[in-house]
Design a protein around this motif. Sequence first.
Motif, PDB file in Angstrom:
ATOM      1  N   ILE A 198      -7.077  -3.151  -7.345  1.00  0.00           N
ATOM      2  CA  ILE A 198      -7.392  -1.747  -7.006  1.00  0.00           C
ATOM      3  C   ILE A 198      -6.216  -0.827  -7.356  1.00  0.00           C
ATOM      4  N   SER A 230      -6.105  -5.819  15.498  1.00  0.00           N
ATOM      5  CA  SER A 230      -4.847  -6.025  16.217  1.00  0.00           C
ATOM      6  C   SER A 230      -5.010  -6.805  17.512  1.00  0.00           C
ATOM      7  N   ALA A 241      -3.996   7.630  -1.973  1.00  0.00           N
ATOM      8  CA  ALA A 241      -4.716   6.640  -1.168  1.00  0.00           C
ATOM      9  C   ALA A 241      -6.210   6.642  -1.493  1.00  0.00           C
ATOM     10  N   ILE A 267       1.391   4.182  -2.780  1.00  0.00           N
ATOM     11  CA  ILE A 267       0.992   5.571  -2.521  1.00  0.00           C
ATOM     12  C   ILE A 267       2.214   6.503  -2.562  1.00  0.00           C
ATOM     13  N   ASP A 310       0.861  -1.210   0.000  1.00  0.00           N
ATOM     14  CA  ASP A 310       0.000   0.000   0.000  1.00  0.00           C
ATOM     15  C   ASP A 310       0.883   1.240   0.000  1.00  0.00           C
ATOM     16  N   MET A 346     -13.797   2.215  12.443  1.00  0.00           N
ATOM     17  CA  MET A 346     -13.229   3.569  12.402  1.00  0.00           C
ATOM     18  C   MET A 346     -11.909   3.655  11.632  1.00  0.00           C
TER      19      MET A 346
HETATM   20  N1  LIG Z   1      -3.944   1.971   2.765  1.00  0.00           N
HETATM   21  C1  LIG Z   1      -4.918   2.235   1.907  1.00  0.00           C
HETATM   22  O1  LIG Z   1      -4.984   3.277   1.371  1.00  0.00           O
HETATM   23  C2  LIG Z   1      -5.956   1.250   1.645  1.00  0.00           C
HETATM   24  C3  LIG Z   1      -6.588   0.527   2.657  1.00  0.00           C
HETATM   25  N2  LIG Z   1      -7.655  -0.218   2.423  1.00  0.00           N
HETATM   26  C4  LIG Z   1      -8.480  -0.739   3.480  1.00  0.00           C
HETATM   27  O2  LIG Z   1      -7.975  -0.367   4.720  1.00  0.00           O
HETATM   28  C5  LIG Z   1      -7.936  -1.491   5.573  1.00  0.00           C
HETATM   29  C6  LIG Z   1      -6.885  -1.330   6.592  1.00  0.00           C
HETATM   30  O3  LIG Z   1      -7.160  -0.159   7.267  1.00  0.00           O
HETATM   31  P1  LIG Z   1      -6.517   0.151   8.681  1.00  0.00           P
HETATM   32  O4  LIG Z   1      -5.071  -0.066   8.629  1.00  0.00           O
HETATM   33  O5  LIG Z   1      -6.971   1.500   9.032  1.00  0.00           O
HETATM   34  O6  LIG Z   1      -7.123  -0.958   9.610  1.00  0.00           O
HETATM   35  P2  LIG Z   1      -8.653  -1.460   9.878  1.00  0.00           P
HETATM   36  O7  LIG Z   1      -8.706  -2.851   9.473  1.00  0.00           O
HETATM   37  O8  LIG Z   1      -9.625  -0.527   9.351  1.00  0.00           O
HETATM   38  O9  LIG Z   1      -8.717  -1.464  11.465  1.00  0.00           O
HETATM   39  C7  LIG Z   1      -8.121  -0.427  12.234  1.00  0.00           C
HETATM   40  C8  LIG Z   1      -9.104   0.116  13.218  1.00  0.00           C
HETATM   41  O10 LIG Z   1      -9.606  -0.944  14.011  1.00  0.00           O
HETATM   42  C9  LIG Z   1      -9.321  -0.694  15.378  1.00  0.00           C
HETATM   43  N3  LIG Z   1      -9.117  -2.001  16.011  1.00  0.00           N
HETATM   44  C10 LIG Z   1      -8.251  -2.967  15.646  1.00  0.00           C
HETATM   45  N4  LIG Z   1      -8.485  -4.083  16.364  1.00  0.00           N
HETATM   46  C11 LIG Z   1      -9.529  -3.810  17.185  1.00  0.00           C
HETATM   47  C12 LIG Z   1     -10.241  -4.564  18.138  1.00  0.00           C
HETATM   48  N5  LIG Z   1      -9.949  -5.856  18.391  1.00  0.00           N
HETATM   49  N6  LIG Z   1     -11.242  -3.995  18.805  1.00  0.00           N
HETATM   50  C13 LIG Z   1     -11.562  -2.705  18.558  1.00  0.00           C
HETATM   51  N7  LIG Z   1     -10.925  -1.928  17.649  1.00  0.00           N
HETATM   52  C14 LIG Z   1      -9.910  -2.488  16.974  1.00  0.00           C
HETATM   53  C15 LIG Z   1      -8.195   0.234  15.397  1.00  0.00           C
HETATM   54  O11 LIG Z   1      -8.264   0.951  16.580  1.00  0.00           O
HETATM   55  P3  LIG Z   1      -7.037   1.073  17.578  1.00  0.00           P
HETATM   56  O12 LIG Z   1      -6.247  -0.187  17.513  1.00  0.00           O
HETATM   57  O13 LIG Z   1      -6.252   2.236  17.087  1.00  0.00           O
HETATM   58  O14 LIG Z   1      -7.660   1.293  18.908  1.00  0.00           O
HETATM   59  C16 LIG Z   1      -8.489   1.076  14.155  1.00  0.00           C
HETATM   60  O15 LIG Z   1      -9.474   2.046  14.434  1.00  0.00           O
HETATM   61  C17 LIG Z   1      -7.759  -2.665   4.662  1.00  0.00           C
HETATM   62  O16 LIG Z   1      -8.174  -3.861   5.236  1.00  0.00           O
HETATM   63  C18 LIG Z   1      -8.601  -2.229   3.478  1.00  0.00           C
HETATM   64  O17 LIG Z   1      -9.945  -2.586   3.717  1.00  0.00           O
HETATM   65  C19 LIG Z   1      -8.180  -0.291   1.071  1.00  0.00           C
HETATM   66  O18 LIG Z   1      -9.074   0.755   0.952  1.00  0.00           O
HETATM   67  C20 LIG Z   1      -7.087  -0.125   0.061  1.00  0.00           C
HETATM   68  C21 LIG Z   1      -6.359   1.106   0.239  1.00  0.00           C
END
Ligand SMILES: NC(=O)C1=CN([C@@H]2O[C@H](COP(=O)(O)OP(=O)(O)OC[C@H]3O[C@@H](n4cnc5c(N)ncnc54)[C@H](OP(=O)(O)O)[C@@H]3O)[C@@H](O)[C@H]2O)[C@@H](O)CC1
Length: 491
Positions: A203, A129, A25, A18, A14, A57
């Motif tokens: 994509i 995570s 992005a 970018i 990614d 989120m």
């Molecule tokens: N890079 C790009 O441009 C592109 C990315 N793309 C898309 O982005 C996705 C990855 O996005 P991402 O890295 O933001 O992670 P994501 O899966 O949304 O989760 C992070 C959030 O979850 C939270 N969280 C985690 N665990 C948790 C728990 N157990 N319980 C509760 N909260 C929890 C965490 O919160 P925190 O750990 O900070 O408290 C944070 O808010 C990827 O799978 C694809 O779909 C596509 O569009 C292609 C282009």
Amino acid sequence: MRYLVTASEMRRFDENTIEKIGIPACVLMERAALAAAELTEARCDGRGGYVLVMCGMGNNGGDGLAVARLLAERDFRVEVWCVGNREKASPQWKQQRSILEKYPVEFTDKPRRGDYGALIDALFGVGLSREIKHEYAEAVMLFNSLEGWKLALDVPSGIHSDTGRVMGCAVRADETVTFGFCKRGLVFYPGCEYAGEVSTADIGISERSFYGRKPEMYAYDEEAAQLLPKRQRGGNKGTFGKVLLIAGSLNMAGAAILAARAAYRTGAGMVKVITCAGNRTILQQAVPEALLGTPNELDRSVEWADVIAVGPGLGKSAEALSCLEGVIYGSRLPLLADADALNLLAEHPELRAALAEQGAAGRKVILTPHVGELARLTGQSVSACAEELLSCGIALASELHAVVTAKDARTLICGEGHDVCVNLSGSNGMATAGSGDVLAGITAALLGQGMDAFEAAAVGAYIHGRAGEKAVGKRGEYGCMAGDLTAQMRY
Ligand SMILES: NC(=O)C1=CN([C@@H]2O[C@H](COP(=O)(O)OP(=O)(O)OC[C@H]3O[C@@H](n4cnc5c(N)ncnc54)[C@H](OP(=O)(O)O)[C@@H]3O)[C@@H](O)[C@H]2O)[C@@H](O)CC1
Ligand SMILES: [K+]
């Protein structure tokens, strides 16, 4: 060939796309959302139905918000359900949320309808995570309880994208559209069962984003069969590999029969079976094409052979041990060790050390342990080996400088300095006695036809799985027996 990536590899690709290539992005997110919207439209019977989009989120939630907008544009009645603390929302999420203000979608705190045509899961993607708890766990349960076709974006929320494990609870999807490259967790159990049918959407993140560091895991699709050694037109039975099979103690003739048949069905020119004298008649009847010998002819037979496969149904008698010693100390031919040969190796460190030395010196060696055998060889529990099949397989391959076919619901082929190949062919109808003997015969035949050890193991596992799929197609999951596999091989 299909790459299977971890979350950290995907993040690197990614970022490279970018930052180094310069595709913004938001373009990637838009393409991801477009792929999901098109799939949704194709699955729903016409436009205009109710669609629920559950968003977290992070950027997975951002994808969901973009899908909501695209579906609203296509006349769907969209409900958006955001779960989590908005203060923690990612910048792209906020951008998508602000765009969505201008579109006719409804925001809900709790979905209540019973007639959603589609339900889209955008709670967590590769950023999950830790275990899912509290309001997130409740959201997942509620989402699962609602009726309608369910699509997961990138990964079903709650499935660990590297291992396929359920992190507390997880969305059960009918389909998953994954972005860029397929995530490992979508092919391993139980993740693959939660994901439903998986498609990979382009994509704009391509191999160009590797910058010299490609993913470390891949799987073969149909093309594996193209990798079979070419059959020379002027060849004869002596040029297509002479397989020496040391197998079948008394009352275990079946293992020798299955492995011998499988070797012949994979193109071996000749197969000689060294087995105990009591198995002679049954072997002659079951595989009349095979040459037969007894353990006291081992030395002569080793001189004759191009490849040795030792272990199926061998037992752990003094005679079995002496055969194993004979093929380790007395030969440098390519060697496949299976079943009891592996159990003997686990009990005899001196043999194992000798094999490791030979592997380091370039001998082609393949080990084909199932998790029980792997546990004996690594000194770990069976459950630990099943949980950590990848690291156990890699450790054994490095220790013995060999190729390890670590067999489980998903078989992994591990080799020193090699990327890991995951076998995706097969069916659970193959989990039946003798299936491993067939794999040993197939792989030995490929090795005997001059294939590289890693390719022989990878292609062998694929062919074995395909034969299993065909056998199950004919006999059903319950009715399939190992002997049906060799009957279905056609290459
Ligand atoms: N890079 C790009 O441009 C592109 C990315 N793309 C898309 O982005 C996705 C990855 O996005 P991402 O890295 O933001 O992670 P994501 O899966 O949304 O989760 C992070 C959030 O979850 C939270 N969280 C985690 N665990 C948790 C728990 N157990 N319980 C509760 N909260 C929890 C965490 O919160 P925190 O750990 O900070 O408290 C944070 O808010 C990827 O799978 C694809 O779909 C596509 O569009 C292609 C282009
Ligand atoms: K998801």
